[in-house]
Design a protein around this motif. Structure first.
Motif, mmCIF file in Angstrom:
data_model
loop_
_atom_site.group_PDB
_atom_site.id
_atom_site.type_symbol
_atom_site.label_atom_id
_atom_site.label_comp_id
_atom_site.label_asym_id
_atom_site.label_seq_id
_atom_site.Cartn_x
_atom_site.Cartn_y
_atom_site.Cartn_z
ATOM 1 N N SER A 1 0.825 -1.208 0.000
ATOM 2 C CA SER A 1 0.000 0.000 0.000
ATOM 3 C C SER A 1 0.856 1.254 0.000
ATOM 4 N N THR A 2 1.949 1.234 0.745
ATOM 5 C CA THR A 2 2.830 2.391 0.818
ATOM 6 C C THR A 2 3.339 2.764 -0.568
ATOM 7 N N GLY A 3 3.799 1.777 -1.327
ATOM 8 C CA GLY A 3 4.300 2.041 -2.668
ATOM 9 C C GLY A 3 3.215 2.521 -3.617
ATOM 10 N N VAL B 1 11.783 11.302 -5.450
ATOM 11 C CA VAL B 1 11.518 11.101 -6.877
ATOM 12 C C VAL B 1 12.860 11.099 -7.597
ATOM 13 N N VAL B 2 13.147 10.012 -8.289
ATOM 14 C CA VAL B 2 14.455 9.789 -8.904
ATOM 15 C C VAL B 2 14.329 9.871 -10.417
ATOM 16 N N MET C 1 12.180 5.419 0.232
ATOM 17 C CA MET C 1 11.425 4.925 -0.907
ATOM 18 C C MET C 1 11.748 5.804 -2.110
ATOM 19 N N GLU C 2 11.985 5.173 -3.252
ATOM 20 C CA GLU C 2 12.269 5.884 -4.501
ATOM 21 C C GLU C 2 11.097 5.730 -5.459
ATOM 22 N N LEU C 3 10.748 6.825 -6.130
ATOM 23 C CA LEU C 3 9.686 6.819 -7.134
ATOM 24 C C LEU C 3 10.270 7.214 -8.480
ATOM 25 N N ALA D 1 7.684 2.306 -7.745
ATOM 26 C CA ALA D 1 8.173 2.601 -6.394
ATOM 27 C C ALA D 1 9.091 1.471 -5.943
ATOM 28 N N ARG D 2 10.211 1.840 -5.333
ATOM 29 C CA ARG D 2 11.133 0.841 -4.769
ATOM 30 C C ARG D 2 11.316 1.157 -3.289
ATOM 31 N N LEU D 3 11.214 0.131 -2.454
ATOM 32 C CA LEU D 3 11.379 0.300 -1.012
ATOM 33 C C LEU D 3 11.748 -1.030 -0.373
ATOM 34 N N ASP D 4 12.217 -0.954 0.851
ATOM 35 C CA ASP D 4 12.449 -2.149 1.665
ATOM 36 C C ASP D 4 11.135 -2.466 2.364
ATOM 37 N N ASN D 5 10.548 -3.630 2.079
ATOM 38 C CA ASN D 5 9.263 -3.958 2.703
ATOM 39 C C ASN D 5 9.357 -4.085 4.220
#
Length: 313
Positions: free
Chosen positions: A120-122, A243-244, A263-265, A280-284
């Protein structure tokens, strides 16, 4: 000094929260004797002595814990729930600080906060600013693709992968009713239920969430720059959500942010064919779980941000 009780600290999320909070000079972590961790009287007594209770429990147990805390009346602590139980329930504040203007302040003043789900976060990070900006209609049919490490799948999934019983890659949630869908719809401000079928890879942690778009099907006819600009306008450069700049030559892998609360978007696409991809990239286990919980705890207790302190160092 503020005090915290992590109810369910032996689980994956609880351990991650405790690891992040241990050693702080502005906080003490209170614990119950392991033999009494399921004793309602012992838990209730502990709740009466702390400023914040963080619930890292299954949904039913989380609801029971909230009821236990509410029996304390005026002596009830503030509650941060990492389960799915209260994420769309009235009276609870959604714990995604960057989601909207004023959300961090709402978390800081709330008595009860629900920690977001990792997927959901992503998803919400990608679509909420675009819905708010009028670039994606609330009733637009969306499909969400995502892959996560197995650590976010619960005890049985973790055991299946770590004992070598699981395959290299699996689709799941094929009943079209993943538990994160209600919060995605609610806080993504969606009027149409999106298609969301996640997947899991044979690695421990790290997540990629992607949303494909046909630009010509969007009434506003946005270009790639419009999508990226809306995201950049929403997220400050110094925050945990960044934002990348993307490149068509990128090869994104999900583990790059492991061990961080970032988190990267990114926005990919081709204007000539009218197609785009939001990623979106993140550590779950970071921004998708324990890291978000610590951020929310800091807001609720008025503590300095440990993540910001580490970034400044």
């Amino acid at each position: 000094m503020k005090s915290v009780f992590i109810d369910g600290e032996a689980g994956t999320t609880g351990l991650g929260i405790r690891e992040r909070l241990e050693g702080r000079s502005d906080l003490v972590i209170r614990s119950i004797d392991p033999e009494r961790r399921k004793d309602p009287a012992a838990r209730k007594a502990m709740m009466a002595e702390v400023d914040l209770v963080i619930l890292c429990l299954p949904d039913a147990a989380a609801r029971e814990a909230v009821a236990l805390a509410e029996e304390l009346g005026a002596n009830a602590p503030r509650i941060l729930d990492a389960s799915t139980a209260h994420r769309t329930e009235a009276g609870w504040t959604y714990g995604f600080a960057e989601m909207a203007k004023g959300q961090a302040d709402a978390i800081a003043s709330a008595r009860k906060v629900s920690n977001p789900g990792c997927y959901s976060t992503g998803v919400i990070a990608l679509i909420r600013p675009l819905v708010d900006a009028g670039l994606i209609p609330a009733d637009h049919p969306l499909s969400i693709n995502a892959v996560s490490g197995y650590s976010g799948g619960g005890r049985q999934m973790i055991e299946s992968f770590e004992t070598g019983k699981a395959s290299s890659f699996e689709l799941y949630g094929l009943g079209f009713a993943h538990k994160h869908l209600p919060e995605i719809e609610t806080y993504g401000r969606l009027a149409a239920r999106p298609i969301f079928i996640p997947s899991v890879g044979n690695y421990r942690q790290g997540m990629l969430v992607s949303v494909p778009l046909h630009l010509g099907a969007l009434p506003a006819r946005p270009g790639l720059r419009d999508l990226e600009a809306a995201l950049r306008n929403h997220y400050p450069a110094e925050g945990q959500v960044k934002v990348v700049q993307s490149s068509p030559d990128d090869r994104l892998e999900p583990e790059a942010l492991n061990g961080t609360d970032l988190m990267e978007l990114r926005v990919y696409g081709r204007e000539d064919v009218g197609q785009a991809l939001l990623v979106a990239r993140l550590d779950n286990l970071g921004k998708g779980a324990s890291g978000a919980a610590v951020q929310n705890a800091e807001l609720m207790l008025g503590l300095a941000s440990e993540a910001a302190t580490r970034a400044a160092a």
